[in-house]
Motif scaffolding. Structure first.
Motif, PDB file in Angstrom:
ATOM      1  N   ARG A 175     -51.955-110.565 -44.358  1.00 46.98           N
ATOM      2  CA  ARG A 175     -50.760-110.085 -43.668  1.00 46.98           C
ATOM      3  C   ARG A 175     -50.580-110.870 -42.371  1.00 46.98           C
ATOM      4  NH1 ARG A 175     -53.431-105.672 -45.794  1.00 46.98           N
ATOM      5  NH2 ARG A 175     -52.226-104.307 -47.177  1.00 46.98           N
ATOM      6  N   ASN A 181     -45.229-112.628 -43.568  1.00 51.09           N
ATOM      7  CA  ASN A 181     -45.080-111.910 -44.837  1.00 51.09           C
ATOM      8  C   ASN A 181     -45.244-110.408 -44.681  1.00 51.09           C
ATOM      9  OD1 ASN A 181     -47.815-111.673 -44.422  1.00 51.09           O
ATOM     10  ND2 ASN A 181     -48.410-112.959 -46.166  1.00 51.09           N
ATOM     11  N   CYS A 182     -45.338-109.927 -43.408  1.00 41.96           N
ATOM     12  CA  CYS A 182     -45.523-108.487 -43.174  1.00 41.96           C
ATOM     13  C   CYS A 182     -44.907-108.123 -41.827  1.00 41.96           C
ATOM     14  CB  CYS A 182     -47.004-108.137 -43.203  1.00 41.96           C
ATOM     15  SG  CYS A 182     -47.364-106.404 -42.828  1.00 41.96           S
ATOM     16  N   ALA A 186     -47.808-106.571 -39.350  1.00 42.11           N
ATOM     17  CA  ALA A 186     -49.082-107.295 -39.442  1.00 42.11           C
ATOM     18  C   ALA A 186     -50.025-106.928 -38.301  1.00 42.11           C
ATOM     19  CB  ALA A 186     -48.827-108.798 -39.450  1.00 42.11           C
ATOM     20  N   CYS A 198     -49.439 -99.072 -45.439  1.00 46.21           N
ATOM     21  CA  CYS A 198     -48.513 -99.637 -46.428  1.00 46.21           C
ATOM     22  C   CYS A 198     -47.822 -98.564 -47.264  1.00 46.21           C
ATOM     23  CB  CYS A 198     -49.247-100.618 -47.338  1.00 46.21           C
ATOM     24  SG  CYS A 198     -49.823-102.094 -46.466  1.00 46.21           S
ATOM     25  N   CYS A 253     -42.447-106.405 -49.852  1.00 48.85           N
ATOM     26  CA  CYS A 253     -42.614-107.452 -48.841  1.00 48.85           C
ATOM     27  C   CYS A 253     -43.222-108.706 -49.475  1.00 48.85           C
ATOM     28  CB  CYS A 253     -43.487-106.958 -47.692  1.00 48.85           C
ATOM     29  SG  CYS A 253     -45.166-106.525 -48.202  1.00 48.85           S
ATOM     30  N   TYR A 270     -45.891-110.196 -48.662  1.00 44.77           N
ATOM     31  CA  TYR A 270     -47.338-110.071 -48.819  1.00 44.77           C
ATOM     32  C   TYR A 270     -47.678-109.571 -50.220  1.00 44.77           C
ATOM     33  CZ  TYR A 270     -52.035-108.122 -48.510  1.00 44.77           C
ATOM     34  OH  TYR A 270     -53.351-107.800 -48.768  1.00 44.77           O
ATOM     35  N   TYR A 271     -47.016-108.508 -50.673  1.00 44.25           N
ATOM     36  CA  TYR A 271     -47.303-107.957 -51.998  1.00 44.25           C
ATOM     37  C   TYR A 271     -46.709-108.802 -53.109  1.00 44.25           C
ATOM     38  CZ  TYR A 271     -49.655-103.686 -50.562  1.00 44.25           C
ATOM     39  OH  TYR A 271     -50.581-102.793 -50.081  1.00 44.25           O
TER      40      TYR A 271
END
Length: 870
Positions: A274, A288-289, A292, A310, A319, A321-322
Motif C-alpha cells: 500500500r 495505490n491506496c 496508506a 480495508c 482500489c 492495491y487489490y
C-alpha cells in the motif's frame, strides 16, 4: 585429620588466581541480581520467598554443572577445587554457613568421593575446614574465570554471561603442516557462460521432472549456491520468461525488478504494498491506496490492516492495491515481506516459485514490548472484562480473559523490578515469572474479585486457561480508529502466549537459548520476542538463488531438507590478505598509533590503484570518506550492498575489518529458528587455515553447527558477497585485498602479509620490498635454480637493513618451497661460510658443481649442509 596448612596453601593459590584475572571476578552487586540470590533471601518488603533447599534454586550453568557432575576433567580440577568454587558461590548468594557446609559435605561424599584417594572421614573434615575458610575470609570470591578453568559450562543461560564472557579472534598466525590434497567432487567451471548453461539446465530438469511426476505432496526446494556475479539472477529470469511457466519471484528488494531482461519485462508485474501518491524526480507517481499512512500505522501496531481498515473502506477490493492481485496471467515479482504476509496464499496459482538472495532476515521477526505497551493492552482488557462481568457472562468466557490479565500484569511487575539482571534466558525466565506471579495473585484486586477462585497457583497452569480467541485478542475486537476509547495499542498478545507456552511447559528444556530476552533501552527495561514465520507452501517447485546459502538454515525456514546444487567458478584473481584485528572503530579510536598504521595501509593500496572500492563497517564509513582516498561513491559498508551492481566497474576492492552479528543477535536468531532442548551456545577457538598457504589463525566458533552457520552468514559469507560487488569472477585482473584476519573459505590467498610488511616501506609495484624481493628470487631461480642473498639480493637494497631482508627472504623461501643451504668454503687467506637457497629438485651435487663453476665464491667448497627454514 587433614593438614590445615596444606589446604590453606591451596586456598591462597585460588585467591591469587582470582586476583590475577580481575576481569572475570564477579562483583557482589552483580551476583545479587542472579535469580539464585533472589530465591535465597527475603527482600525488604518480604516478596521473595526463601528457598530452603539449595538444590531447588535456579543456579548459573557452571554451578549446576558442578553440582550434577562433580569433576568433569581431572586434568583441570580436583575435589578440593570444586568444593572451593561451590563454597565461594554459596557465600555470594547469601546462603548460611551451616546450610552450605551440610550441602557441600553431602556433595563431596556422593559426587566427589570417586575423584579422591582420601577416606570418607578425611573428606568430611577437609570439606568442613574448606567451607569455613571460604565463608570467613573476604579474599575468596565467586569467580567466572575460575569456573571456566575447572571445565564447567559457561553459556548464555547465565545472567552474568554477556558481561564476563569475552572471546575474540587470534592475533597471530600459526604455522600448519602442508595440507593434504584431497580430491573433491565439485562442479568447477572456467567461465560464467558454462556455469549459467549448466545451472539453467539443472533448474529446467528439476521443475519439469516434478511437473511430470504430477506434483509430489511435499516438494523439496532446489537450493542453488552460485557465486555472486556469475549471472544466476539474469539467466534464471531469462529461463523463466521462455519456459512457458507462470512464476512467482520473491526478491529482497523491489529495485531488483530492473534485473529482468528488458525484452521480457512486459510479461512481469511488480506487486507493491500500500503506497500513497509520491513525487519522484519532480514527477508525480500515483499511489495505490488512499489510506496508506493509516495502513502503515496499523502494521507498526501489529494490527490486522484488512480487518481494522480495508473492510470498512468504501474502496474495498476496488482500489489499485487489490486490483493488482487480480492479474492471473503475468509473472509476479514481490518483495519478501509482501510474500510472507500477503502473497504466500497465492502460491497455488503459479507453476514455480523463485527466491532470490538471502531470506533468513525476513523469516524472523522481533517484537520489542515496553511496560507502557502492556499497560495499554490492559486498559482494553479491563474495559472488556467489566462489560462481561456486568452482563453476567458465563465462566468459560470470563476465564480466558482473567488469564490474559494475570499474564500481562506479571510482566508489568517483572519490568518494574529495578534489580533485574540482563539479559534474561529462558531457564531463568521461568523462575522470575513464578516469583512475580506469587506476589501478584495475592494483590487485593484479584483476591477480592468475584472470579478470584479461577486464579491457579502456578504460572504455567495459567496459560492453559487461554483459548485461541484470547491469544489474538486485539485483532478480534472492534477498534474505532477515528475516535478510539484508549490509545491504539501494540498487539502482541498472540505472539507472547505462543512463545510462552513451550518456554514454561517444557520442564525437560535444557536449551541455553530463549525466544525471550529482557533488555534495557536507556533507562527503560523491555521484553524482546523473537520468532520465525511459518514455512512457505511446499506444493510447488521452488528454486532458491543465494550466493552464500547455508542448507541447515534453509532446512529450518522451509521445514524440509533442500536439494543442494553448488557450482563453482575458478577464482584466479590476486588475493592479498593483511591479517589484522583492527577493523573496528573502538580499536582505532583507542589506539592512535594503531589507527595511523591501519589508515596508512589503506593509503598505500589506494595510491597504487585509485579505482578502488572500500567496504568497511557502517560506523567506519564516514571516517574513511573524510580521508578522501577514493571518491565517496566507492565507499560502502557491510550489509548495505547485497545484490548491487553499481560497483562492478572498480578494479580493486579492499575489505577493511570484518562484519559479524553481535553475540546476543546470533542467539536470538538461533532461538527463533532452532528452538530445541539440545541447542547449546558454548564457543571455542578453532584454528582455520588460509587457503593456499601453510598459515592458520584462531577463530571464534560455536560448538553447535546451527549457531555457527548463523555466525558465518554474518561474517565470512558477508565478506565474500561484499568483495563480489566488483565482479572479480568476470575479470581476472581485478585484485581483492582483505585488511582483516578473517578466513574466507573458497578464497585462495596469493599473498599473506602482516601490517609490518606494508607500513614503513613504499608500496608501488616498482619498489615494494616484498614484490621486489619476490621478483629477484624468481629471476635467479628460473635462470640457475638457486640464489645467494649476499651476492644476488643485498646489492639491490642498500637502504634496507640486512636483518629485515633476511627475515623477508626466509618467509618467501618457505612460501616458495625452497631449500636452504649453508656452504663452508676455503679461500687463500681463510675459511668462509655463505647462505644460499635452491629449488627442492636441485640436488646437493648439482648445486656444488654449479658453485664450483661460478667465480662468486673465490675458493674451494669444504661442506654443503641443508638447513631447516625457521
Amino acid at each position: 585429620m587433614p593438614d590445615y596448612n596444606g589446604i590453606q596453601n591451596l586456598y591462597d593459590l585460588s585467591a591469587q588466581y582470582c586476583k590475577d584475572h580481575p576481569k572475570y571476578t564477579v562483583k557482589p552487586n552483580h551476583v545479587k541480581k542472579l535469580l539464585a540470590a533472589k530465591q535465597s533471601q527475603k527482600s525488604a518488603n518480604g516478596h521473595y520467598h526463601y528457598v530452603k533447599e539449595i538444590a531447588d534454586v535456579i543456579h548459573p550453568p557452571c554451578v549446576t554443572h558442578a553440582i550434577m557432575q562433580g569433576v568433569v576433567d581431572e586434568k583441570k580440577a580436583n575435589r578440593n577445587q570444586v568444593t572451593m568454587f561451590l563454597a565461594g558461590y554459596l557465600k555470594h548468594i547469601d546462603r548460611e554457613l551451616n546450610e552450605a557446609t551440610g550441602f557441600l559435605t553431602c556433595h563431596a561424599l556422593n559426587k566427589l568421593v570417586k575423584f579422591s584417594h582420601s577416606s570418607p572421614r578425611e573428606i568430611e573434615l577437609s570439606t568442613l575446614t574448606a567451607v569455613k575458610t571460604i565463608f570467613t575470609s573476604d579474599k575468596y570470591n565467586h569467580n567466572c574465570h575460575f569456573a571456566r578453568s575447572l571445565g564447567f559450562d559457561c553459556n548464555s543461560s547465565c545472567e552474568l554471561y554477556s558481561t564476563y564472557k569475552k572471546i575474540e579472534y587470534g592475533k597471530k598466525t600459526i604455522d600448519l603442516p602442508e595440507e593434504e590434497k584431497i580430491t573433491q567432487k565439485v562442479l568447477v567451471f572456467d567461465t560464467p557462460g558454462e556455469l549459467r548453461k549448466h545451472m539453467v539446465e539443472t533448474i529446467g530438469s528439476y521443475v519439469f521432472d516434478l511437473r511430470k511426476a504430477n506434483r509430489q505432496r511435499r516438494i523439496k526446494p532446489l537450493l542453488i549456491k552460485a557465486p555472486a556475479g556469475s549471472g544466476k539472477t539474469v539467466s534464471t529470469f531469462d529461463w523463466v520468461s521462455k519456459s512457458g511457466l507462470r512464476c512467482l519471484w520473491v526478491g529482497s528488494q523491489l529495485d531488483l525488478f530492473n534485473n529482468i531482461p528488458p525484452e521480457h519485462r512486459a510479461h512481469w508485474r511488480q506487486i507493491r504494498g500500500r503506497q500513497p501518491d509520491q513525487i519522484k524526480d519532480g514527477t508525480r507517481v500515483a499511489g495505490n491506496c488512499d489510506k496508506a499512512d493509516m495502513a502503515a500505522f496499523l502494521r507498526d501496531r501489529n494490527l490486522n490492516v484488512q480487518k481494522h481498515l480495508c473492510q470498512m473502506c468504501e474502496q474495498y477490493k476496488k482500489c489499485d492495491y487489490y486490483r493488482q492481485f487480480e492479474d492471473g496471467t503475468s509473472h509476479w515479482f514481490v518483495q519478501q515481506p509482501m510474500f510472507l504476509f500477503k502473497v504466500k496464499k497465492s502460491v497455488k496459482d503459479f507453476d514455480v516459485v523463485i527466491f532470490d538472495e538471502d531470506i533468513m532476515g525476513q523469516f524472523k521477526s522481533e517484537f520489542i514490548i515496553k511496560r507502557k505497551d502492556f499497560k495499554e493492552v490492559l486498559l482494553w482488557i479491563d474495559d472488556n472484562y467489566e462489560d462481561l462481568v456486568n452482563m453476567k457472562a458465563p465462566e468459560k468466557i470470563i476465564r480466558p480473559l482473567i488469564a490474559l490479565k494475570l499474564i500481562l500484569d506479571t510482566f508489568v511487575l517483572l519490568l518494574e523490578d529495578k534489580e533485574m539482571g540482563y539479559p534474561l534466558s529462558g531457564m531463568t525466565l521461568r523462575g522470575h515469572l513464578q516469583l512475580k506471579y506469587e506476589v501478584l495473585k495475592h494483590y487485593p484486586r484479584y483476591a477480592s474479585d468475584p472470579f478470584g477462585f479461577l486464579i491457579p497457583d502456578d504460572f504455567a497452569v495459567l496459560l492453559s486457561m487461554l483459548g485461541a480467541y484470547q491469544k489474538d485478542y486485539l485483532n478480534n475486537i472492534f477498534i474505532d480508529l477515528e475516535n478510539p476509547k484508549f490509545a491504539v495499542p501494540f498487539n502482541f498478545t498472540k505472539e507472547l502466549v505462543t512463545i510462552l507456552e513451550p518456554e514454561l511447559s517444557r520442564a525437560d528444556n535444557k536449551s541455553h537459548l530463549s525466544r525471550f530476552s529482557l533488555e534495557k533501552s536507556g533507562k527503560e527495561p523491555q521484553i524482546t520476542l523473537n520468532f520465525k514465520h511459518p514455512a512457505p507452501p511446499k506444493s510447488k517447485p521452488t528454486v532458491i538463488l543465494d550466493a552464500t546459502a547455508k542448507p541447515i538454515i534453509y532446512e529450518s525456514l522451509f521445514e524440509i531438507k533442500p536439494i543442494k546444487y553448488e557450482p563453482h567458478l575458478r577464482f584466479e584473481n590476486e588475493v592479498w590478505q593483511i591479517y589484522s584485528t583492527a577493523g573496528g572503530i573502538t580499536s582505532l579510536k583507542s589506539n592512535p598509533l594503531h589507527r595511523k598504521r591501519m589508515l596508512e595501509v589503506l593509503k598505500r593500496f589506494t595510491e597504487n590503484e585509485p579505482d578502488t572500492l572500500i567496504i568497511c563497517k557502517k560506523n567506519m564509513e564516514k571516517y574513511i570518506r573524510k580521508l578522501s582516498l577514493v571518491p565517496d561513491s566507492l565507499v560502502t559498508h557491510f550489509y548495505g550492498n547485497r545484490g548491487s551492481n553499481e560497483f562492478e566497474s572498480a578494479k580493486q576492492v579492499i575489505i577493511f575489518g570484518s562484519p559479524g552479528y553481535p553475540e546476543e543477535l546470533i542467539r536470538k536468531i538461533a532461538a527463533a529458528f532452532f528452538y530445541t532442548h539440545d541447542l547449546v551456545s558454548t564457543t571455542e577457538m578453532r584454528i582455520k587455515r588460509y587457503q593456499g598457504t601453510n598459515k592458520g589463525i584462531k577463530v571464534l566458533t560455536y560448538t553447535d553447527p546451527r549457531l555457527q552457520a548463523i555466525l558465518e552468514i554474518s561474517r565470512e559469507d558477508e565478506v565474500y558477497q561484499s568483495l563480489s560487488r566488483i565482479r572479480p569472477v568476470l575479470d581476472k585482473s581485478k585484485r581483492v585485498i582483505l585488511v582483516s584476519n578473517i578466513v574466507i573459505p573458497g578464497l585462495p590467498v596469493t599473498s599473506l602479509l602482516s601490517v609490518n610488511d606494508i607500513v614503513g616501506h613504499s608500496f608501488t609495484k616498482k619498489n615494494n620490498l616484498r614484490l621486489r624481493l619476490e621478483k629477484l628470487i624468481k629471476e635467479n631461480i628460473e635462470n640457475k635454480n638457486f640464489f645467494i642473498p649476499s651476492r644476488d639480493i643485498y646489492p639491490f637494497f642498500n637502504d634496507i637493513h640486512r636483518t629485515t631482508l633476511n627475515r623477508n627472504i626466509e618467509k618467501l623461501a618457505k612460501e616458495m618451497n625452497l631449500t636452504k643451504w649453508i656452504c663452508h668454503y676455503k679461500t687463500e687467506k681463510q675459511g668462509n661460510r655463505i647462505v644460499l637457497y635452491s629449488t627442492k629438485s636441485y640436488s646437493s651435487d648439482n648445486l656444488k658443481a654449479a658453485l664450483e663453476n661460478s667465480d662468486k665464491l673465490g675458493g674451494e667448497i669444504d661442506t654443503l649442509v641443508e638447513k631447516t627454514i625457521s
